[in-house]
Motif scaffolding. Sequence first.
Motif, short mmCIF file in Angstrom:
data_model
loop_
_atom_site.label_atom_id
_atom_site.label_comp_id
_atom_site.label_asym_id
_atom_site.label_seq_id
_atom_site.Cartn_x
_atom_site.Cartn_y
_atom_site.Cartn_z
N UNK A 1 49.64 85.95 37.63
CA UNK A 1 49.45 84.57 39.22
C UNK A 1 47.98 83.51 38.88
N UNK A 2 47.24 83.99 38.00
CA UNK A 2 46.33 83.53 38.10
C UNK A 2 47.03 82.14 36.95
N UNK A 3 47.54 82.61 35.97
CA UNK A 3 48.35 80.91 34.90
C UNK A 3 49.11 80.04 36.63
N UNK B 1 46.93 78.63 38.79
CA UNK B 1 45.36 77.16 38.57
C UNK B 1 47.16 76.22 37.85
N UNK B 2 47.65 75.98 36.99
CA UNK B 2 49.21 75.33 36.30
C UNK B 2 49.76 74.57 37.07
N UNK B 3 50.47 75.71 37.60
CA UNK B 3 51.71 74.85 38.81
C UNK B 3 51.03 74.61 39.83
N UNK C 1 48.31 74.03 40.10
CA UNK C 1 46.63 73.31 41.10
C UNK C 1 45.46 74.37 41.97
N UNK C 2 45.42 74.98 41.57
CA UNK C 2 44.25 75.44 42.75
C UNK C 2 43.02 75.66 41.93
N UNK C 3 41.54 75.67 43.56
CA UNK C 3 40.42 76.08 42.96
C UNK C 3 40.60 78.35 42.24
N UNK C 4 39.56 78.26 42.30
CA UNK C 4 39.19 79.67 41.67
C UNK C 4 39.55 80.16 42.96
N UNK C 5 38.25 80.09 44.41
CA UNK C 5 38.66 80.04 44.97
C UNK C 5 39.38 80.74 46.39
#
Length: 142
Positions: A12-14, A17-19, A21-25
Amino acid sequence: MTDAVQQWACERVHQCYWQDDWNCARTQLVLQCEAAQLPLPPLWAEAMAGLHGAGGYGAQCGLVEGMLVFLGLQGALAEESAEEISAHCRNFAAAYEAHFGSLLCRQLRPQGFPQDGPSHACEMLTAQAVAFARQWLLAEKL
């Protein structure tokens, strides 16, 4: 940490991030809401835009900030008092710091935010932190 939780977090993180383009928070907040089947108003997710180390300043880690927002939302929906929500936030911060060694982005991401730096350099840390937070919630029965 269970393998299933870690695998879910990595996948889910991948994607976040890559689809997306969200930040960590934002990633932390959205994934914790998803796992808890908690409704998340879209504006809340969008409001997380500057919470990745205080907008790249290197202050509090966005992975902590996203989780603290989640705890506040979850607590408010459960009609917990401000004191109860604060206690959950304090306990999570202490557990996160004990596990990862810091609450500060500049220490967890020592390369900072250089203009020519890699995108989503914290992907591995984010997956670990999302899984850690999920396991912490389950252990705390929250």
